[in-house]
Write a protein that holds these residues in place. Structure first.
Motif, short mmCIF file in Angstrom:
data_model
loop_
_atom_site.label_atom_id
_atom_site.label_comp_id
_atom_site.label_asym_id
_atom_site.label_seq_id
_atom_site.Cartn_x
_atom_site.Cartn_y
_atom_site.Cartn_z
N GLN A 34 14.56 31.51 74.18
CA GLN A 34 14.37 32.50 73.13
C GLN A 34 15.72 33.04 72.66
O GLN A 34 16.65 33.20 73.43
CB GLN A 34 13.49 33.64 73.66
N LYS A 49 8.11 29.50 71.35
CA LYS A 49 8.65 30.42 72.36
C LYS A 49 10.10 30.80 72.07
O LYS A 49 10.63 31.71 72.71
CB LYS A 49 8.56 29.77 73.75
N ARG A 89 6.63 34.09 78.18
CA ARG A 89 7.75 34.51 77.33
C ARG A 89 8.05 35.98 77.57
O ARG A 89 7.16 36.75 78.01
CB ARG A 89 7.42 34.26 75.85
#
Length: 681
Positions: A66, A144, A243
């Protein structure tokens, strides 16, 4: 009796009423169905590849990590609320500015990780699902790798006190505290720019702020709604918590203090004034349009350009001294053809100062079946303008019954300004007709001379071509500049007969953007100085003789890019720009085209403008959009995303650390708002 028919059209126009109640001599018929001047053409999507592309422009799959954010984790920040209420954190102006700047400096995730999800894959939209992800359910899951920042203003009034990228709450959240499901449940589109803000809000940290004087309790209540929506989204889409969590913040700094401490993130101040600190698509498009079509002299004392700001916004600015004109003629969809009586009235009032009048716009006059009073009035108006601007010329051909008397021999030359909102759309018919009369040239030469010699960009419709060809004998017969009384005007070159009225769009002196029809008219290209053709996904159909004349090395075909929202363009950009650059170094111009000239080829032109002019993507987009004239460019979602990412690649090559001016969600939102007035849906 046959009449000239004026078709009413939608346009960005600012009609000015005549200075007195005396109307033009004759009204014209109008058709009921409006025709928009600017339009969004349909782009065929092309076939879907068997396997979606999975690599970036460098041929390397990037990590699925991320994007980093200064807001995560929110350690050390004060909690404004917490269990049992949803957790909301406090945020000050400096931290907000730092977070936005940090985000703008982060590389964008690879397109293969964001698409086709960004296109909008509603579970009930079988057409969209079947095209993009028929056998891969994993492609439908939220990526993600994305972590954005969505700034939400309490109350939703974005006309003042607007932070960079701020949106209204109702654009992203429902009254029941759930993120909007923005994916279209039916239809097919690769240009769903309008859904990006809502889609990515669910993958973002939310920052709620308000104008000074707003209720703090209301701010906190809205923030808690967003925190609730984040929890609900996570339970549904990330139940195993794979996540990092997204969080909600409230800006505790007053807007007045934010303006002082962090002016670079204020788009509109508390008084409703645009600060210029944040790039604005609408304003920048206007800047580029006015730069491209700025007023210039097309014939002695007759000028062509955009409607000045002092007319559009009378209180905005004063009339510049260099723009003092005696007569301003606005080309308008609502105008009637001036008659002799009206011209006579204007003629007398010129002694009292600047006068204004109107003339029918381009595309609004339909070819009559024979000579009519309206045709006489049009020719008479053009002749009248000429002798206003050139009173020292002998007034030939002015003795027709009903014509306004040409009594300008003892008067000073008048400066005449033909204008419309954008400087070319509505005014092109009158400008070309006047140039034919004043310079004594037939229509094809007028097209070329205005474009090549006068450097004017203009747009005409097929009806304009037919009408000008119809009145061409009259204009040349009565032209003071005609070469002889036997000037032939019955022959037009093949390139003109094949033309639909528009020339390819000149983006830069060495770069033209056009469609497949332009590309398949090599005589036209040669006449305007184009010597190289870059075909993106659409081959030209030329004879071998034509190819030999141009040289095969001057024709390049990119055969692996369809307008389907899947085929990547970034891997071909360097090759395309190298071809364009070779023409530039040789002093020749290149035509870049696809089928319609608004998506694939427009994307290549945007990349060239970014590279050669050093512009960010948003500014390069507006640069090309303004110069594509009456056709609105429409690079689809993936192309826009790739170009925004390519901007970062270019900065990296130059060792520049300049952050993006605008983020993906904001760019998409602004493009959707720009196109909305021209949408037929």
């Amino acid at each position: 009796m046959a009449t000239v028919v004026v078709q009413q059209q939608h346009a960005l126009q600012h009609s000015t009423p005549p200075p007195s109640p005396i109307p033009p001599a004759r009204l014209v018929n109008r058709r009921g169905s409006p025709i928009p001047n600017k339009h969004l053409p349909i782009c065929p999507p092309g076939p879907s590849p068997s396997e979606p592309a999975s690599h970036d422009s460098l041929g390397v799959r990037t990590a699925n990590d991320q994007t980093s954010s200064l807001l995560y984790p929110p350690d050390g920040l004060v909690r404004l609320s917490g269990p049992p209420s949803p957790t909301v954190y406090a945020l000050d102006a400096e931290t907000l500015a730092a977070a936005l700047n940090h985000q703008a400096a982060q590389p964008m995730p690879d397109p293969s990780q964001m698409f086709p999800w960004l296109h909008g894959l509603h579970p009930d939209n079988h057409l969209q699902l079947g095209f993009f992800s028929s056998r891969k359910r994993s492609l439908r899951r939220p990526p993600k790798c994305w972590r954005g920042i969505t700034v939400v203003k309490l109350g939703g009034d974005l006309t003042r006190a607007r932070v960079k990228g701020a949106v209204c709450a109702h654009e992203v959240i429902t009254p029941s505290a759930r993120f909007l499901i923005s994916d279209p449940p039916e239809g097919f589109s690769v240009r769903n720019f309008q859904i990006q803000t809502a889609k990515l809000a669910a993958l973002s940290d939310i920052i709620v702020y308000a104008e000074d004087g707003a209720s703090r309790s209301q701010m906190l209540a809205l923030a808690e709604d967003f925190a609730t929506a984040q929890q609900a989204w996570r339970l549904k889409n990330d139940p195993t918590q794979e996540r990092p969590a997204y969080n909600t913040f409230v800006l505790t700094t007053s807007f007045a203090e934010l303006e002082k401490k962090c002016p670079n993130i204020v788009a509109i101040d508390s008084k409703g004034q645009v600060t210029g600190q944040v790039m604005d698509f609408v304003l920048w498009e206007r800047v580029e349009m006015c730069s491209m079509s700025r007023a210039s002299e097309i014939s002695a004392n007759v000028f062509l350009g955009p409607t000045p700001d002092y007319i559009l916004r009378p209180d905005a600015c004063q009339l510049p001294k260099q723009e003092v004109y005696d007569l301003l003629i606005e080309a308008s969809d609502l105008a009637s053809i001036p008659g002799p009586r009206f011209l006579g009235m204007i003629d007398k009032q010129l002694e009292d100062g600047t006068q204004r009048m109107e003339f029918p716009s381009s595309g609004s006059i339909v070819l009559p079946s024979g000579n009519t009073r309206e045709v006489e009035d049009i020719v008479n108006t053009i002749r009248w303008i000429y002798y206003l601007a050139n009173p020292d010329q002998p007034a030939e051909g002015a003795d027709h019954e009903g014509d306004v008397a040409m009594t300008h021999a003892r008067k000073k030359p008048r400066r005449v300004f033909i204008h419309c909102a954008d400087g070319y759309t509505e005014s092109s018919l009158l400008a070309v007709a006047y140039y034919m009369f004043a310079e004594g040239v037939p229509a094809p030469e007028a097209w070329l001379q205005l474009h090549c010699n006068k450097k004017r960009n203009f747009f005409t419709y097929p009806t304009d071509v037919a009408f000008l060809s119809h009145i061409q004998p009259r204009l040349l017969q009565e032209s003071p500049a005609r070469r002889s009384a036997h000037t032939s005007c019955n022959w037009d070159p093949d390139w003109f007969l094949k033309m639909d009225g528009s020339l390819p769009s000149r983006i830069l002196p060495y770069l033209y953007l056009g469609n497949l029809n332009h590309a398949n008219n090599p005589e036209l290209l040669w006449e305007v100085g184009i010597r190289r053709v870059l075909s993106i996904g659409e081959p030209v159909h030329w004879t071998e003789e034509e190819r030999s004349k141009w040289g095969h090395e001057n024709l390049v075909f990119i055969d692996n890019v369809q307008d389907n929202g899947i085929d990547p363009l970034s891997q071909e950009i360097d090759r395309c720009l190298e071809f364009i650059g070779k023409g530039k170094s040789d002093g020749t111009a290149t035509l870049v085209h696809c089928r319609v000239g608004v998506s694939r080829s427009a994307s290549v032109c945007i990349a060239e403008v970014m590279s050669s002019q050093g512009l960010s993507f948003p500014r390069a987009y507006c640069f090309v959009r303004a110069r594509r004239l009456n056709v609105i460019i429409q690079p689809h979602l993936r192309f826009v995303y790739e170009l925004l990412q390519w901007e970062g690649f270019q900065k990296h090559k130059r060792n520049a650390s300049i952050p993006r001016e605008l983020e993906w969600a904001t760019v998409s939102r602004e493009i959707a708002l720009l196109n909305k007035p021209y949408s037929r849906t």
